[in-house]
Design a protein around this motif. Structure first.
Motif, PDB file in Angstrom:
ATOM      1  N   ASP A 197     -36.936  54.354 -38.082  1.00  0.00           N
ATOM      2  CA  ASP A 197     -37.340  53.254 -37.195  1.00  0.00           C
ATOM      3  C   ASP A 197     -38.681  53.484 -36.502  1.00  0.00           C
ATOM      4  O   ASP A 197     -39.114  52.699 -35.670  1.00  0.00           O
ATOM      5  N   GLY A 198     -39.355  54.615 -36.840  1.00  0.00           N
ATOM      6  CA  GLY A 198     -40.691  54.871 -36.308  1.00  0.00           C
ATOM      7  C   GLY A 198     -40.725  55.634 -35.000  1.00  0.00           C
ATOM      8  O   GLY A 198     -41.803  56.017 -34.520  1.00  0.00           O
ATOM      9  N   SER A 199     -39.558  55.896 -34.411  1.00  0.00           N
ATOM     10  CA  SER A 199     -39.523  56.582 -33.120  1.00  0.00           C
ATOM     11  C   SER A 199     -39.990  58.035 -33.221  1.00  0.00           C
ATOM     12  O   SER A 199     -40.581  58.579 -32.288  1.00  0.00           O
ATOM     13  N   TRP A 200     -39.736  58.658 -34.362  1.00  0.00           N
ATOM     14  CA  TRP A 200     -40.126  60.053 -34.554  1.00  0.00           C
ATOM     15  C   TRP A 200     -41.652  60.199 -34.516  1.00  0.00           C
ATOM     16  O   TRP A 200     -42.185  61.031 -33.785  1.00  0.00           O
ATOM     17  N   GLN A 201     -42.351  59.391 -35.293  1.00  0.00           N
ATOM     18  CA  GLN A 201     -43.818  59.479 -35.326  1.00  0.00           C
ATOM     19  C   GLN A 201     -44.423  59.106 -33.976  1.00  0.00           C
ATOM     20  O   GLN A 201     -45.408  59.706 -33.533  1.00  0.00           O
ATOM     21  N   LYS A 202     -43.825  58.154 -33.309  1.00  0.00           N
ATOM     22  CA  LYS A 202     -44.296  57.763 -31.981  1.00  0.00           C
ATOM     23  C   LYS A 202     -44.200  58.938 -31.016  1.00  0.00           C
ATOM     24  O   LYS A 202     -45.120  59.174 -30.210  1.00  0.00           O
ATOM     25  N   ALA A 203     -43.122  59.694 -31.111  1.00  0.00           N
ATOM     26  CA  ALA A 203     -42.949  60.861 -30.231  1.00  0.00           C
ATOM     27  C   ALA A 203     -43.943  61.959 -30.571  1.00  0.00           C
ATOM     28  O   ALA A 203     -44.473  62.632 -29.681  1.00  0.00           O
ATOM     29  N   VAL A 204     -44.216  62.161 -31.858  1.00  0.00           N
ATOM     30  CA  VAL A 204     -45.213  63.146 -32.274  1.00  0.00           C
ATOM     31  C   VAL A 204     -46.580  62.791 -31.699  1.00  0.00           C
ATOM     32  O   VAL A 204     -47.273  63.626 -31.107  1.00  0.00           O
ATOM     33  N   ASP A 205     -46.988  61.540 -31.873  1.00  0.00           N
ATOM     34  CA  ASP A 205     -48.310  61.096 -31.402  1.00  0.00           C
ATOM     35  C   ASP A 205     -48.434  61.217 -29.884  1.00  0.00           C
ATOM     36  O   ASP A 205     -49.481  61.617 -29.361  1.00  0.00           O
ATOM     37  N   ALA A 206     -47.372  60.877 -29.175  1.00  0.00           N
ATOM     38  CA  ALA A 206     -47.423  60.886 -27.715  1.00  0.00           C
ATOM     39  C   ALA A 206     -47.535  62.289 -27.143  1.00  0.00           C
ATOM     40  O   ALA A 206     -48.203  62.506 -26.128  1.00  0.00           O
ATOM     41  N   ASN A 207     -46.920  63.255 -27.814  1.00  0.00           N
ATOM     42  CA  ASN A 207     -46.855  64.605 -27.244  1.00  0.00           C
ATOM     43  C   ASN A 207     -47.877  65.586 -27.799  1.00  0.00           C
ATOM     44  O   ASN A 207     -48.245  66.541 -27.108  1.00  0.00           O
ATOM     45  N   PHE A 208     -48.368  65.354 -29.024  1.00  0.00           N
ATOM     46  CA  PHE A 208     -49.269  66.321 -29.645  1.00  0.00           C
ATOM     47  C   PHE A 208     -50.645  65.758 -29.977  1.00  0.00           C
ATOM     48  O   PHE A 208     -51.574  66.512 -30.238  1.00  0.00           O
ATOM     49  N   GLY A 209     -50.786  64.458 -30.008  1.00  0.00           N
ATOM     50  CA  GLY A 209     -52.002  63.828 -30.498  1.00  0.00           C
ATOM     51  C   GLY A 209     -53.309  64.320 -29.909  1.00  0.00           C
ATOM     52  O   GLY A 209     -54.272  64.570 -30.636  1.00  0.00           O
ATOM     53  N   PRO A 210     -53.411  64.490 -28.574  1.00  0.00           N
ATOM     54  CA  PRO A 210     -54.687  64.861 -27.976  1.00  0.00           C
ATOM     55  C   PRO A 210     -55.277  66.180 -28.467  1.00  0.00           C
ATOM     56  O   PRO A 210     -56.461  66.431 -28.287  1.00  0.00           O
ATOM     57  N   ALA A 211     -54.471  67.055 -29.074  1.00  0.00           N
ATOM     58  CA  ALA A 211     -54.974  68.348 -29.541  1.00  0.00           C
ATOM     59  C   ALA A 211     -55.445  68.298 -30.985  1.00  0.00           C
ATOM     60  O   ALA A 211     -55.847  69.315 -31.542  1.00  0.00           O
ATOM     61  N   GLY A 212     -55.410  67.126 -31.598  1.00  0.00           N
ATOM     62  CA  GLY A 212     -55.788  67.021 -33.001  1.00  0.00           C
ATOM     63  C   GLY A 212     -54.735  67.612 -33.914  1.00  0.00           C
ATOM     64  O   GLY A 212     -55.048  68.117 -34.990  1.00  0.00           O
ATOM     65  N   TYR A 213     -53.492  67.528 -33.494  1.00  0.00           N
ATOM     66  CA  TYR A 213     -52.380  68.098 -34.262  1.00  0.00           C
ATOM     67  C   TYR A 213     -52.114  67.254 -35.501  1.00  0.00           C
ATOM     68  O   TYR A 213     -51.825  66.066 -35.410  1.00  0.00           O
ATOM     69  N   LYS A 214     -52.224  67.877 -36.654  1.00  0.00           N
ATOM     70  CA  LYS A 214     -51.958  67.189 -37.918  1.00  0.00           C
ATOM     71  C   LYS A 214     -50.544  67.582 -38.361  1.00  0.00           C
ATOM     72  O   LYS A 214     -50.350  68.596 -39.025  1.00  0.00           O
ATOM     73  N   ASN A 215     -49.603  66.767 -37.966  1.00  0.00           N
ATOM     74  CA  ASN A 215     -48.211  67.115 -38.239  1.00  0.00           C
ATOM     75  C   ASN A 215     -47.841  66.938 -39.697  1.00  0.00           C
ATOM     76  O   ASN A 215     -48.415  66.112 -40.419  1.00  0.00           O
ATOM     77  N   GLU A 216     -46.883  67.726 -40.119  1.00  0.00           N
ATOM     78  CA  GLU A 216     -46.290  67.538 -41.440  1.00  0.00           C
ATOM     79  C   GLU A 216     -45.445  66.266 -41.405  1.00  0.00           C
ATOM     80  O   GLU A 216     -44.977  65.845 -40.346  1.00  0.00           O
ATOM     81  N   PRO A 217     -45.244  65.627 -42.549  1.00  0.00           N
ATOM     82  CA  PRO A 217     -44.313  64.480 -42.575  1.00  0.00           C
ATOM     83  C   PRO A 217     -42.942  64.915 -42.079  1.00  0.00           C
ATOM     84  O   PRO A 217     -42.586  66.094 -42.169  1.00  0.00           O
ATOM     85  N   ALA A 218     -42.199  63.971 -41.567  1.00  0.00           N
ATOM     86  CA  ALA A 218     -40.851  64.299 -41.085  1.00  0.00           C
ATOM     87  C   ALA A 218     -40.037  64.917 -42.205  1.00  0.00           C
ATOM     88  O   ALA A 218     -39.943  64.350 -43.302  1.00  0.00           O
ATOM     89  N   PRO A 219     -39.456  66.097 -41.996  1.00  0.00           N
ATOM     90  CA  PRO A 219     -38.672  66.735 -43.062  1.00  0.00           C
ATOM     91  C   PRO A 219     -37.374  65.992 -43.321  1.00  0.00           C
ATOM     92  O   PRO A 219     -36.839  65.321 -42.446  1.00  0.00           O
ATOM     93  N   LYS A 220     -36.883  66.124 -44.539  1.00  0.00           N
ATOM     94  CA  LYS A 220     -35.589  65.537 -44.873  1.00  0.00           C
ATOM     95  C   LYS A 220     -34.486  66.464 -44.365  1.00  0.00           C
ATOM     96  O   LYS A 220     -34.651  67.682 -44.317  1.00  0.00           O
ATOM     97  N   ILE A 221     -33.386  65.869 -43.988  1.00  0.00           N
ATOM     98  CA  ILE A 221     -32.256  66.642 -43.474  1.00  0.00           C
ATOM     99  C   ILE A 221     -31.827  67.680 -44.506  1.00  0.00           C
ATOM    100  O   ILE A 221     -31.605  67.359 -45.679  1.00  0.00           O
ATOM    101  N   GLY A 222     -31.734  68.923 -44.060  1.00  0.00           N
ATOM    102  CA  GLY A 222     -31.309  70.009 -44.940  1.00  0.00           C
ATOM    103  C   GLY A 222     -32.397  70.607 -45.800  1.00  0.00           C
ATOM    104  O   GLY A 222     -32.165  71.583 -46.513  1.00  0.00           O
ATOM    105  N   ASP A 223     -33.611  70.065 -45.721  1.00  0.00           N
ATOM    106  CA  ASP A 223     -34.726  70.553 -46.532  1.00  0.00           C
ATOM    107  C   ASP A 223     -35.474  71.632 -45.757  1.00  0.00           C
ATOM    108  O   ASP A 223     -36.369  71.354 -44.957  1.00  0.00           O
TER     109      ASP A 223
END
Length: 280
Positions: A251-277
């Motif tokens: 639903d997009g909430s995960w990426q929104k949380a990533v951007d809100a908390n890490f974005g200012p540092a230029g954090y290039k996050n990995e895609p959201a992992p699949k459960i159990g991966d």
């Protein structure tokens, strides 16, 4: 007649007691009612990691782990005001779960085989990497650039030692009591780089007082699969949390949380992992 009246009254009391017992049996299970009961749930987080789990001066909580935990708790049936966040330091996470102090833990909790013997893990919900934080004008772009440079990490951490042993043997290690001290040392020029998980570094660098001063080097020196810790063999709660994490991504909430908390540092996050991966 008097005896008959007393018997009837006793029967009425017994009926009420049975009715109350029956109603009690319809309560939610532990995953729904929380470890503390009474319609609340206790969740373990860090209190001292900006961007991940931080207790603010006003008593509120912020960070990516907090956002994830809040979303998961809501999917389990709890609004934000029904969540009690409990500080769980790294060394006490397994014990806190075993004692029942918390229902689950979201606190930069890397999944590994040793921990899986003691707790269940839902997720992972974030793939982090050991990295370097440097000043924005730094010429450090790769691990070997640390030779002859001052590298900071927290006392007892293996991150800096791994860099020295495997990448830059001539790096000068500086150890402080906490990452906030390392970041302050980086700001003042007392050290040239700080190393730990990129998510932790990004969280510190995203603080208002540091915005624009630091950058991540973008190195992937290790893989850290963050999971949510649950009591061992509590598959029901683990499955519910996995479903919540899947929904948070979709639903997009995960990426929104990533951007809100890490974005200012230029954090290039990995895609959201699949459960159990789990990435080794």
């Amino acid at each position: 007649m008097k005896l008959r009246k007393v018997t009837a009254a006793s029967a009425a009391v017994l009926a009420l007691a049975l009715s109350a017992t029956a109603c009690g049996s319809d309560d939610k299970d532990d995953a729904g009612s929380g470890s503390s009961g009474g319609g609340t749930i206790k969740v373990g987080i860090k209190y001292d990691q900006p961007g991940l789990g931080l207790k603010e001066p006003d008593g509120s909580f912020s960070g990516f782990d907090v956002d994830v935990a809040t979303y998961v708790a809501k999917e389990l049936g709890y609004d934000a005001d029904k969540i009690e966040f409990v500080e769980t330091k790294s060394a006490d996470r397994e014990n806190a779960i075993a004692r029942g102090d918390v229902k689950f833990i979201a606190a930069t909790y890397s999944i590994n085989d040793e921990r899986k013997e003691k707790v269940n893990f839902a997720g992972p919900y974030l793939l982090a990497h050991q990295d370097l934080l440097v000043k924005t004008d730094s010429d450090i772009t790769k691990g070997t650039d640390l030779n002859g440079k001052k590298l900071c990490s927290v006392t007892g951490s293996t991150s800096a030692q791994n860099v020295k042993e495997e990448i830059a043997p001539k790096a000068q290690l500086k150890e402080y009591g906490g990452y906030s001290e390392c970041i302050a040392a980086l700001q003042s020029g007392a050290v040239d780089a700080v190393t730990t998980d990129d998510s932790i570094l990004a969280g510190f660098a995203a603080q208002d007082k540091y915005k624009g001063q630091f950058k991540l080097a973008g190195l992937k020196l290790s893989n850290e699969n963050y999971g949510i810790g649950v009591k061992k063999d509590d598959t029901a709660t683990t499955d519910k949390i996995n479903a919540a994490l899947t929904k948070m991504v979709s639903d997009g909430s995960w990426q929104k949380a990533v951007d809100a908390n890490f974005g200012p540092a230029g954090y290039k996050n990995e895609p959201a992992p699949k459960i159990g991966d789990i990435v080794s």
